[in-house]
Scaffold this motif. Structure first.
Motif, short mmCIF file in Angstrom:
data_model
loop_
_atom_site.label_atom_id
_atom_site.label_comp_id
_atom_site.label_asym_id
_atom_site.label_seq_id
_atom_site.Cartn_x
_atom_site.Cartn_y
_atom_site.Cartn_z
N GLY A 160 72.33 -28.36 39.24
CA GLY A 160 71.49 -27.64 40.20
C GLY A 160 70.51 -28.55 40.91
N PRO A 161 70.06 -28.13 42.08
CA PRO A 161 69.13 -28.96 42.84
C PRO A 161 67.73 -28.92 42.25
CG PRO A 161 69.43 -26.86 43.93
CD PRO A 161 70.38 -26.88 42.76
N ALA A 162 66.94 -29.92 42.62
CA ALA A 162 65.52 -29.90 42.27
C ALA A 162 64.83 -28.88 43.18
CB ALA A 162 64.91 -31.28 42.47
N ARG A 163 63.76 -28.33 42.70
CA ARG A 163 63.01 -27.35 43.49
C ARG A 163 61.54 -27.75 43.48
NH1 ARG A 163 62.98 -20.81 42.86
NH2 ARG A 163 60.84 -20.56 43.53
N PHE A 164 60.95 -27.75 44.67
CA PHE A 164 59.54 -28.11 44.84
C PHE A 164 58.83 -27.02 45.63
CE2 PHE A 164 61.63 -32.20 44.47
CZ PHE A 164 60.76 -32.95 43.70
N THR A 165 57.53 -26.90 45.42
CA THR A 165 56.69 -26.06 46.26
C THR A 165 55.52 -26.90 46.74
OG1 THR A 165 57.30 -24.03 45.08
CG2 THR A 165 55.25 -23.98 46.34
N ILE A 166 55.32 -26.90 48.06
CA ILE A 166 54.13 -27.52 48.67
C ILE A 166 53.12 -26.40 48.79
CG2 ILE A 166 53.19 -28.47 50.80
CD1 ILE A 166 54.84 -30.57 49.96
N SER A 167 51.92 -26.62 48.30
CA SER A 167 50.89 -25.59 48.28
C SER A 167 49.61 -26.13 48.91
CB SER A 167 50.64 -25.16 46.84
OG SER A 167 49.57 -24.27 46.75
N TYR A 168 49.05 -25.39 49.88
CA TYR A 168 47.78 -25.75 50.51
C TYR A 168 46.79 -24.64 50.24
CZ TYR A 168 44.22 -26.85 53.93
OH TYR A 168 43.01 -27.14 54.52
N PRO B 14 36.62 -27.26 47.98
CA PRO B 14 37.32 -28.18 48.89
C PRO B 14 38.79 -27.78 49.04
CG PRO B 14 36.80 -29.24 46.79
CD PRO B 14 36.17 -27.89 46.76
N ALA B 15 39.32 -27.99 50.23
CA ALA B 15 40.74 -27.72 50.48
C ALA B 15 41.58 -28.65 49.61
CB ALA B 15 41.05 -27.94 51.95
N GLN B 16 42.76 -28.18 49.21
CA GLN B 16 43.59 -28.97 48.30
C GLN B 16 45.06 -28.79 48.65
OE1 GLN B 16 43.38 -27.69 44.21
NE2 GLN B 16 43.91 -29.71 43.47
N LEU B 17 45.76 -29.93 48.76
CA LEU B 17 47.21 -29.93 48.97
C LEU B 17 47.86 -30.41 47.68
CD1 LEU B 17 49.61 -29.72 51.02
CD2 LEU B 17 49.36 -32.18 51.31
N ARG B 18 48.88 -29.67 47.23
CA ARG B 18 49.59 -30.07 46.01
C ARG B 18 51.09 -29.95 46.24
NH1 ARG B 18 47.53 -27.15 40.80
NH2 ARG B 18 49.34 -25.97 41.40
N ILE B 19 51.82 -30.84 45.60
CA ILE B 19 53.28 -30.70 45.55
C ILE B 19 53.62 -30.41 44.09
CG2 ILE B 19 53.66 -33.20 45.41
CD1 ILE B 19 56.34 -32.48 46.98
N ILE B 20 54.30 -29.31 43.88
CA ILE B 20 54.56 -28.83 42.53
C ILE B 20 56.06 -28.91 42.25
CG2 ILE B 20 54.32 -26.86 40.96
CD1 ILE B 20 52.15 -25.91 43.18
N PRO B 21 56.49 -29.84 41.37
CA PRO B 21 57.91 -29.87 40.99
C PRO B 21 58.19 -28.71 40.05
CG PRO B 21 56.69 -31.64 39.88
CD PRO B 21 55.72 -30.91 40.75
N GLN B 22 59.22 -27.92 40.35
CA GLN B 22 59.54 -26.77 39.52
C GLN B 22 60.79 -26.97 38.68
OE1 GLN B 22 59.44 -23.84 42.70
NE2 GLN B 22 57.42 -23.20 42.00
N THR B 23 61.77 -27.68 39.21
CA THR B 23 62.96 -28.01 38.41
C THR B 23 63.42 -29.42 38.76
OG1 THR B 23 64.49 -27.09 40.05
CG2 THR B 23 63.80 -25.62 38.26
#
Length: 177
Positions: free
Chosen positions: A70-78, A24-33
């Motif tokens: 420093g800023p927060a960093r996120f990655t949106i992954s599909y 199944p397709a999956q969308l995730r938001i990944i907090p990195q910092t």
């Protein structure tokens, strides 16, 4: 050996059929910092802004160390769930929720606004809907990384502190074309 051939072929067919099925397709938001406001002292009250590019502005807040902001960093992954190379254009809605109030070392700190490096969303409020587009997705997993800064308003009873906040974020896929 010839008697085993039909069993071997049947097992290979099952294996190929199973591996051809897509996940199944999956969308995730990944907090990195986390969003890091650093270690500081405050006389009475003030604020510190950490921008999405890492720039820092302070009024009434005095750093006691260097390099810990420093800023927060996120990655949106599909993940489309298959190795198809069909071009996809993704539309995603993102919401950054309010961060909790921090009470630490004699200070009370409240995040009052967000800043991002996403086009069209330089400044925003907690709960505001952001739309992110990922065009021309051809890989199995398509990603977009972005940074979030913010303004921290600080009141002092005594002392100072170190403030680092994990920003609550949620993302929903609204369109795949």
């Amino acid at each position: 050996m010839i008697r085993r051939l039909p069993a071997i072929l049947a097992a290979l067919c099952l294996l190929m059929q199973h591996s051809a099925q897509a996940a199944p397709a999956q969308l995730r938001i990944i907090p990195q910092t986390e969003l890091r406001f650093g270690t500081f002292a405050v006389l009475d009250q003030g604020y510190r802004v950490v921008g999405p590019a890492g720039n820092v502005q302070s009024v009434g807040v005095f750093s006691t160390t260097r390099g810990d902001t420093g800023p927060a960093r996120f990655t949106i992954s599909y993940d489309r769930g298959s190795n198809s190379r069909r071009v996809l254009n993704l539309r995603i809605q993102l919401v950054l929720a309010a961060a909790p109030v921090v009470t630490q070392g004699g200070i009370t700190a409240r995040l009052t606004s967000y800043q991002t490096d996403l086009p069209g969303y330089a400044s925003l409020a907690a709960g505001q809907v952001i739309e992110i587009n990922i065009p021309n997705c051809r890989q199995r997993v398509c990603q977009r990384t972005f940074h979030v800064g913010g303004r921290l308003d600080v009141d002092r009873n005594f002392g100072g502190g170190t403030v680092s906040l994990m920003i609550p974020a949620d993302a929903v896929l609204i369109s795949v074309r």
